[in-house]
Design an enzyme around this catalytic site. Structure first.
Site, short mmCIF file in Angstrom:
data_model
loop_
_atom_site.label_atom_id
_atom_site.label_comp_id
_atom_site.label_asym_id
_atom_site.label_seq_id
_atom_site.Cartn_x
_atom_site.Cartn_y
_atom_site.Cartn_z
N CYS A 88 -10.66 -3.28 -3.94
CA CYS A 88 -9.68 -4.25 -4.43
C CYS A 88 -10.39 -5.48 -4.99
CB CYS A 88 -8.70 -4.64 -3.34
SG CYS A 88 -7.52 -3.33 -2.99
N CYS B 30 -4.19 0.72 -2.36
CA CYS B 30 -4.00 -0.53 -1.60
C CYS B 30 -2.94 -1.41 -2.26
CB CYS B 30 -5.31 -1.32 -1.57
SG CYS B 30 -6.62 -0.58 -0.60
N ASN C 272 0.84 -1.21 0.00
CA ASN C 272 0.00 0.00 0.00
C ASN C 272 0.87 1.25 0.00
OD1 ASN C 272 0.60 -0.84 2.70
ND2 ASN C 272 -1.03 0.43 3.52
N CYS D 3 -10.15 -5.18 0.53
CA CYS D 3 -11.28 -4.25 0.63
C CYS D 3 -12.17 -4.38 -0.61
CB CYS D 3 -10.79 -2.82 0.80
SG CYS D 3 -10.20 -2.05 -0.72
N GLU E 26 -3.10 -4.62 -2.93
CA GLU E 26 -3.63 -5.56 -3.93
C GLU E 26 -3.75 -4.90 -5.30
OE1 GLU E 26 -4.75 -4.85 -0.92
OE2 GLU E 26 -5.84 -6.51 0.00
N GLU F 98 0.47 5.26 0.47
CA GLU F 98 -0.46 6.30 0.94
C GLU F 98 -0.03 7.68 0.45
OE1 GLU F 98 -0.98 5.68 5.18
OE2 GLU F 98 -2.09 3.84 4.80
N1 THU Z 1 -5.27 -1.38 2.56
C1 THU Z 1 -4.75 -2.24 1.62
O1 THU Z 1 -3.62 -2.06 1.16
N2 THU Z 1 -5.52 -3.27 1.21
C2 THU Z 1 -6.77 -3.53 1.66
O2 THU Z 1 -7.45 -4.39 1.12
C3 THU Z 1 -7.29 -2.79 2.81
C4 THU Z 1 -6.58 -1.54 3.14
C5 THU Z 1 -4.47 -0.24 2.95
C6 THU Z 1 -5.02 1.10 2.53
C7 THU Z 1 -4.43 2.02 3.54
O3 THU Z 1 -3.12 2.37 3.12
C8 THU Z 1 -4.31 1.15 4.80
O4 THU Z 1 -4.39 -0.19 4.37
C9 THU Z 1 -5.40 1.41 5.84
O5 THU Z 1 -6.66 1.32 5.28
#
Ligand code: THU
Length: 160
Positions: free
Chosen positions: A115, A73, A62, A112, A75, A64
């Site tokens: 994704c 994310c 991920n 999520c 994925e 940000e």
């Molecule tokens: N996140 C992911 O990388 N994958 C997911 O399926 C759920 C959330 C990341 C997004 C963000 O950077 C952090 O986790 C908190 O939500």
């Protein structure tokens, strides 16, 4: 009227060691990817590793952003890279590992909704299931035999 019941079948492993060696190896790639997460805002690191039919492994973490919705994310970072780098190569399996830097995460962390939708696009496109394995920092690992199994009533190109 009628009611429709939709069921998903998941396999739950007690720990990583219960899995076949090739899946453990893929999860280790996801762990390495998670170490490259850029997540200063959530302190939640996620790594994903995708096994392709040509035996290449594509990873992502991920990423940000100060403008929160601009982040992505793990994925989707991984699957968009796979789609961009290896168009037409079937994606067989994705391993996902996630954990917070604020607490111990032993619950399996599923992808999520956004994704799932993105992974579904490639599963439909390639007409071959993408197996998913996901876990927290430690503890149980969940397997889904396909993305469709995690996203009933998927919206896909057939509606367009
Ligand atoms: N996140 C992911 O990388 N994958 C997911 O399926 C759920 C959330 C990341 C997004 C963000 O950077 C952090 O986790 C908190 O939500």
């Amino acid at each position: 009227m009628k009611e429709i019941k939709i069921e998903s079948l998941l396999t739950v492993y007690d720990n990583l060691e219960e899995l076949p060696n090739d899946v453990i190896a893929l999860m280790k790639k996801a762990m390495e990817a998670r170490d490259k997460s850029y997540s200063p805002y959530s302190n939640f690191s996620v790594g994903a590793a995708i096994l392709l039919e040509n035996n290449k492994i594509v990873t992502g973490s991920n990423q940000e952003n100060a403008s929160y919705p601009s982040g992505l994310c793990a994925e989707r970072t991984a699957i968009f890279y796979a789609g961009a780098q290896y168009p037409g190569v079937t994606m067989l399996r994705m391993a996902i590992i996630a954990g917070s830097r604020n607490k111990t995460t032993d619950a399996p962390i599923p992808p999520c909704g956004a994704c799932r939708q993105s992974i579904a696009e490639y599963e439909v496109k390639q007409d071959h299931p993408i197996e998913l394995f996901f876990m927290g920092e430690k503890g149980k690992v969940v397997k889904s035999h396909s993305l469709a199994n995690l996203l009933p009533l998927v919206f896909d190109k057939s509606f367009l």
